[in-house]
Every structure is written in structure tokens, then in C-alpha cells.
Design a protein around this motif. Structure first.
Motif, mmCIF file in Angstrom:
data_model
loop_
_atom_site.group_PDB
_atom_site.id
_atom_site.type_symbol
_atom_site.label_atom_id
_atom_site.label_comp_id
_atom_site.label_asym_id
_atom_site.label_seq_id
_atom_site.Cartn_x
_atom_site.Cartn_y
_atom_site.Cartn_z
ATOM 1 N N VAL A 113 0.833 -1.210 0.000
ATOM 2 C CA VAL A 113 0.000 0.000 0.000
ATOM 3 C C VAL A 113 0.866 1.259 0.000
ATOM 4 C CG1 VAL A 113 -1.693 1.322 1.332
ATOM 5 C CG2 VAL A 113 -1.935 -1.165 1.134
ATOM 6 N N PHE A 114 1.975 1.224 0.732
ATOM 7 C CA PHE A 114 2.779 2.434 0.912
ATOM 8 C C PHE A 114 3.497 2.871 -0.360
ATOM 9 C CE2 PHE A 114 6.905 4.386 1.863
ATOM 10 C CZ PHE A 114 6.479 5.528 2.527
ATOM 11 N N ASN A 115 4.037 1.944 -1.126
ATOM 12 C CA ASN A 115 4.918 2.323 -2.230
ATOM 13 C C ASN A 115 4.265 3.268 -3.247
ATOM 14 O OD1 ASN A 115 6.749 0.721 -0.931
ATOM 15 N ND2 ASN A 115 7.297 -0.502 -2.715
ATOM 16 N N PRO A 116 3.121 2.914 -3.851
ATOM 17 C CA PRO A 116 2.512 3.854 -4.799
ATOM 18 C C PRO A 116 2.061 5.153 -4.131
ATOM 19 C CG PRO A 116 1.641 1.642 -5.106
ATOM 20 C CD PRO A 116 2.390 1.629 -3.821
ATOM 21 N N LEU A 117 1.633 5.058 -2.867
ATOM 22 C CA LEU A 117 1.251 6.273 -2.156
ATOM 23 C C LEU A 117 2.452 7.208 -2.032
ATOM 24 C CD1 LEU A 117 -0.859 7.839 -0.471
ATOM 25 C CD2 LEU A 117 -0.045 6.572 1.530
ATOM 26 N N PHE A 118 3.607 6.643 -1.692
ATOM 27 C CA PHE A 118 4.814 7.444 -1.531
ATOM 28 C C PHE A 118 5.193 8.144 -2.818
ATOM 29 C CE2 PHE A 118 9.436 7.462 -2.287
ATOM 30 C CZ PHE A 118 9.832 8.380 -1.328
ATOM 31 N N TRP A 119 5.304 7.394 -3.927
ATOM 32 C CA TRP A 119 5.816 8.044 -5.134
ATOM 33 C C TRP A 119 4.805 9.014 -5.730
ATOM 34 C CZ3 TRP A 119 5.949 2.427 -6.551
ATOM 35 C CH2 TRP A 119 4.901 2.018 -7.378
ATOM 36 N N ASN A 120 3.524 8.792 -5.534
ATOM 37 C CA ASN A 120 2.545 9.756 -6.037
ATOM 38 C C ASN A 120 2.541 11.040 -5.223
ATOM 39 O OD1 ASN A 120 0.651 8.946 -8.373
ATOM 40 N ND2 ASN A 120 0.896 7.041 -7.242
ATOM 41 N N VAL A 121 2.604 10.910 -3.899
ATOM 42 C CA VAL A 121 2.608 12.105 -3.048
ATOM 43 C C VAL A 121 3.865 12.938 -3.294
ATOM 44 C CG1 VAL A 121 2.772 12.902 -0.658
ATOM 45 C CG2 VAL A 121 1.111 11.127 -1.256
ATOM 46 N N VAL A 122 5.029 12.281 -3.322
ATOM 47 C CA VAL A 122 6.281 13.012 -3.510
ATOM 48 C C VAL A 122 6.329 13.653 -4.895
ATOM 49 C CG1 VAL A 122 8.788 12.778 -3.679
ATOM 50 C CG2 VAL A 122 7.551 11.609 -1.852
ATOM 51 N N ALA A 123 5.909 12.919 -5.929
ATOM 52 C CA ALA A 123 5.977 13.457 -7.290
ATOM 53 C C ALA A 123 5.029 14.649 -7.470
ATOM 54 C CB ALA A 123 5.657 12.359 -8.295
ATOM 55 N N ARG A 124 3.847 14.560 -6.902
ATOM 56 C CA ARG A 124 2.918 15.692 -7.027
ATOM 57 C C ARG A 124 3.419 16.903 -6.241
ATOM 58 N NH1 ARG A 124 -3.342 14.295 -8.028
ATOM 59 N NH2 ARG A 124 -3.079 12.430 -9.314
ATOM 60 N N TRP A 125 4.012 16.640 -5.083
ATOM 61 C CA TRP A 125 4.588 17.736 -4.296
ATOM 62 C C TRP A 125 5.712 18.412 -5.072
ATOM 63 C CZ3 TRP A 125 9.578 17.601 -1.799
ATOM 64 C CH2 TRP A 125 9.820 18.701 -0.953
ATOM 65 N N GLU A 126 6.541 17.623 -5.735
ATOM 66 C CA GLU A 126 7.617 18.173 -6.555
ATOM 67 C C GLU A 126 7.058 18.979 -7.723
ATOM 68 O OE1 GLU A 126 10.939 19.051 -8.945
ATOM 69 O OE2 GLU A 126 10.670 18.788 -6.792
ATOM 70 N N HIS A 127 6.031 18.476 -8.371
ATOM 71 C CA HIS A 127 5.445 19.189 -9.506
ATOM 72 C C HIS A 127 4.883 20.534 -9.073
ATOM 73 C CE1 HIS A 127 2.203 20.149 -12.448
ATOM 74 N NE2 HIS A 127 3.141 19.788 -13.305
ATOM 75 N N LYS A 128 4.366 20.576 -7.865
ATOM 76 C CA LYS A 128 3.751 21.820 -7.369
ATOM 77 C C LYS A 128 4.778 22.813 -6.855
ATOM 78 C CE LYS A 128 0.249 23.469 -4.084
ATOM 79 N NZ LYS A 128 -0.729 23.063 -3.042
ATOM 80 N N THR A 129 5.845 22.321 -6.190
ATOM 81 C CA THR A 129 6.776 23.218 -5.500
ATOM 82 C C THR A 129 8.158 23.300 -6.138
ATOM 83 O OG1 THR A 129 7.620 21.482 -4.019
ATOM 84 C CG2 THR A 129 5.614 22.648 -3.334
ATOM 85 N N ARG A 130 8.581 22.253 -6.878
ATOM 86 C CA ARG A 130 9.933 22.143 -7.446
ATOM 87 C C ARG A 130 11.021 22.161 -6.367
ATOM 88 N NH1 ARG A 130 8.427 19.786 -11.858
ATOM 89 N NH2 ARG A 130 7.323 21.134 -13.349
ATOM 90 N N LYS A 131 10.678 21.784 -5.157
ATOM 91 C CA LYS A 131 11.650 21.855 -4.069
ATOM 92 C C LYS A 131 12.726 20.786 -4.184
ATOM 93 C CE LYS A 131 8.998 24.363 -0.613
ATOM 94 N NZ LYS A 131 8.560 24.435 0.804
ATOM 95 N N LEU A 132 12.388 19.613 -4.685
ATOM 96 C CA LEU A 132 13.414 18.585 -4.875
ATOM 97 C C LEU A 132 14.419 19.026 -5.939
ATOM 98 C CD1 LEU A 132 11.488 15.183 -4.733
ATOM 99 C CD2 LEU A 132 13.124 16.089 -3.081
ATOM 100 N N SER A 133 13.914 19.571 -7.025
ATOM 101 C CA SER A 133 14.812 20.042 -8.085
ATOM 102 C C SER A 133 15.743 21.134 -7.566
ATOM 103 C CB SER A 133 13.999 20.566 -9.271
ATOM 104 O OG SER A 133 13.251 19.527 -9.867
ATOM 105 N N LYS A 134 15.206 22.020 -6.744
ATOM 106 C CA LYS A 134 16.035 23.081 -6.176
ATOM 107 C C LYS A 134 17.045 22.515 -5.191
ATOM 108 C CE LYS A 134 12.330 26.501 -6.640
ATOM 109 N NZ LYS A 134 11.327 27.324 -5.907
#
Length: 289
Positions: A113-134
Motif C-alpha cells: 500500500v505504501f509504495n505507490p502512495l509514496f511516489w505519487n505524493v512526492v511526485a505531485r509535491w515536486e510538480h507543485k513546488t519544485r523543491k526537490l529540483s532546487k
């Protein structure tokens, strides 16, 4: 993002299956039910039962007095009207082989259950904030880091899946050479879909690069996308199904069903969001032209 099944884990698991030793059961965990209810002719064996008989609260042990009349623990006075013999057969077989509270099983469920939840939450957060890229200095490096984390989580998920199977009983009806080779075939087919998907998409395409702004020029239509939507997910599911069949594991079959369900939920959330990303790209390109 299919499961990663280590060669060492496979050899260890296969060696244990070839030894033919019965699985040890911990105190309180039932092995296959040996009463007449769960005999090989399971459904036929229910023919002489009185399904109108109400549950006796004193008969709490399904393996003794309760099993003789299929007295499953229900509210006092509640009967079994509405249940077919086939329903009761499936229920008793699952109760006999799968302990839902066993720690390895619970760990496998949580990992699935956790794995897809993790990558979807993190990827959407990155798309919205670009904080990982920064934080990592570039979108590609951030994507590679997330991809590495996903791979490690998939290794953990596959390990938990395998341990859950090994900690619970095998199903004799699946433990034969013909079924074993069906499992191997599913492992092969699933592996082909996962590997060919990765080669077609590349690392960033596989591990959510579009959420980092790393977009494909055009939709990928080569094999396996030419024959199947979401081949990475369904290839992964086929690998888990084959792995469960190779181990003759009803626990593995149940966990594979959960894998498929979680992937279907992920697809419902991912596909519209990904489509919106590419619509935004097309709209921006149109405005520039």
C-alpha cells in the motif's frame, strides 16, 4: 516500477520448497484446517451440514466443536442465510491457509500500500513546488534520487511479500509441476513487460520524470505500449502472481490481488494528472507559436 526479486532470495526460497519440510507454525496460528469442512472435496463435504443451525457461543474453537457444524464466530442468534456453499467453502479454505494477523503478512500489506502512495505524493509535491529540483540542483538529479528510493522500496516490498509466503502454509492443490511451470511462465511474461517498458521509457520516463518537467516529445507507442496500457504495472502484477504460484502460496495469491487493486487505484489518480501535464505543455507550445 515492478518488483525486484533477488536471485539469492529466489534460490533460498526454492531450496526451502524442495526440502519438502512442513512449514513450522507459531503458537496460535492455524495451519490448513483438517476438519471435514476443509477436506479435498471441500464443497461436497458441506452437503450434510445444517446451514440453519445457529452459532453456539460456547463452541469458539473452529478446529473442534465449531468446525463440525461450521460455527463461524458471528453475533449470537445470527444464521447463515444468504451464503452459498461455494462462499462457505472459499471462506473456510482462506481461514485455513492465511493468517491475516501474522507479522510478515501485515508488513507485506503495508509495503504494498505504501509504495505507490509514496511516489505519487512526492511526485505531485515536486510538480507543485519544485523543491526537490532546487535541493538537488537539477530536475534530472532529483528524479534519479526519487527513482533510486522507489527501487529500494520495491526491493523491500518484494522481500516482505516473499517472507509472508514462506511464513504461512502452502496449498497442496497448487504444489505440482504443471502449476509450477505456469508460475514460471508468468514470471517470464511479467519480466518481459517490465523490462521492455523500462527500455521504452528510459529511467526518467519510468520514474515520474514528467512530474519534474522532463517530458517526452511524443507519446510512447512502441512495444509493450502497443499491446497493453500500463504494462509496467501489469507486468509487475504478473511477476507477483507467478512468484505466488511457484511457491504454491495462497498468501501470495491474496497479496497479488492487493497489488493489482492498489495499481488500479494508482492508475485512476496518475493518468489524468499526467494527461494534464502534457496538455499544459501543448498549450504553452501553442502560445509560443
Amino acid at each position: 516500477m515492478g518488483p525486484v526479486l533477488g536471485v539469492g532470495g529466489f534460490l533460498e526460497a526454492r531450496a526451502r520448497s524442495l526440502q519438502g519440510n512442513p512449514r513450522p507454525t507459531s503458537p496460535g496460528r492455524a495451519g490448513p484446517v483438517r476438519s471435514s469442512v476443509a477436506a479435498p472435496d471441500c464443497c461436497g463435504g458441506l452437503g450434510n451440514l445444517d446451514f440453519r443451525k445457529r452459532w453456539d457461543p460456547a463452541a469458539r474453537d473452529l478446529g473442534t466443536a465449531g468446525a463440525a457444524s461450521l460455527e463461524l464466530p458471528r453475533a449470537e442468534g445470527q444464521d447463515f442465510h444468504g451464503f452459498s456453499k461455494a462462499d462457505l467453502c472459499i471462506m473456510t479454505r482462506l481461514l485455513g491457509y492465511v493468517d491475516l494477523s501474522e507479522p510478515h503478512f501485515v508488513a507485506a500489506v503495508l509495503a504494498i500500500v505504501f509504495n505507490p502512495l509514496f511516489w505519487n505524493v512526492v511526485a505531485r509535491w515536486e510538480h507543485k513546488t519544485r523543491k526537490l529540483s532546487k535541493a538537488f540542483g537539477s530536475p534530472r538529479l532529483a528524479c534519479y534520487t526519487l527513482g533510486g528510493a522507489i527501487l529500494l522500496l520495491n526491493v523491500l516490498r518484494s522481500h516482505c511479500f516473499t517472507q509472508a509466503m514462506l511464513s504461512q502454509p502452502r496449498m497442496q492443490s497448487l504444489d505440482n509441476p504443471a502449476v509450477y511451470h505456469v508460475g514460471l511462465a508468468l514470471l517470464g511474461v511479467g519480466g518481459v513487460f517490465v523490462l521492455s517498458s523500462f527500455l521504452a521509457l528510459g529511467f526518467t520516463g519510468t520514474f515520474l520524470g514528467d512530474y519534474f518537467g522532463i517530458l517526452k516529445e511524443a507519446r510512447v507507442t512502441m512495444f509493450p505500449f502497443s499491446v497493453l496500457d500500463n504494462p509496467m504495472y501489469w507486468g509487475s502484477t504478473a511477476i507477483y502472481l507467478g512468484w505466488a504460484i511457484v511457491h504454491a502460496s495462497p498468501t501470495g495469491l491474496l497479496l497479488t490481488a492487493l497489488v493489482a487493486l492498489i495499481y488500479m487505484v494508482a492508475i485512476v489518480y496518475e493518468e489524468p494528472f499526467t494527461a494534464e501535464i502534457y496538455q499544459q505543455k501543448a498549450s504553452q507550445a501553442y502560445k509560443r507559436s
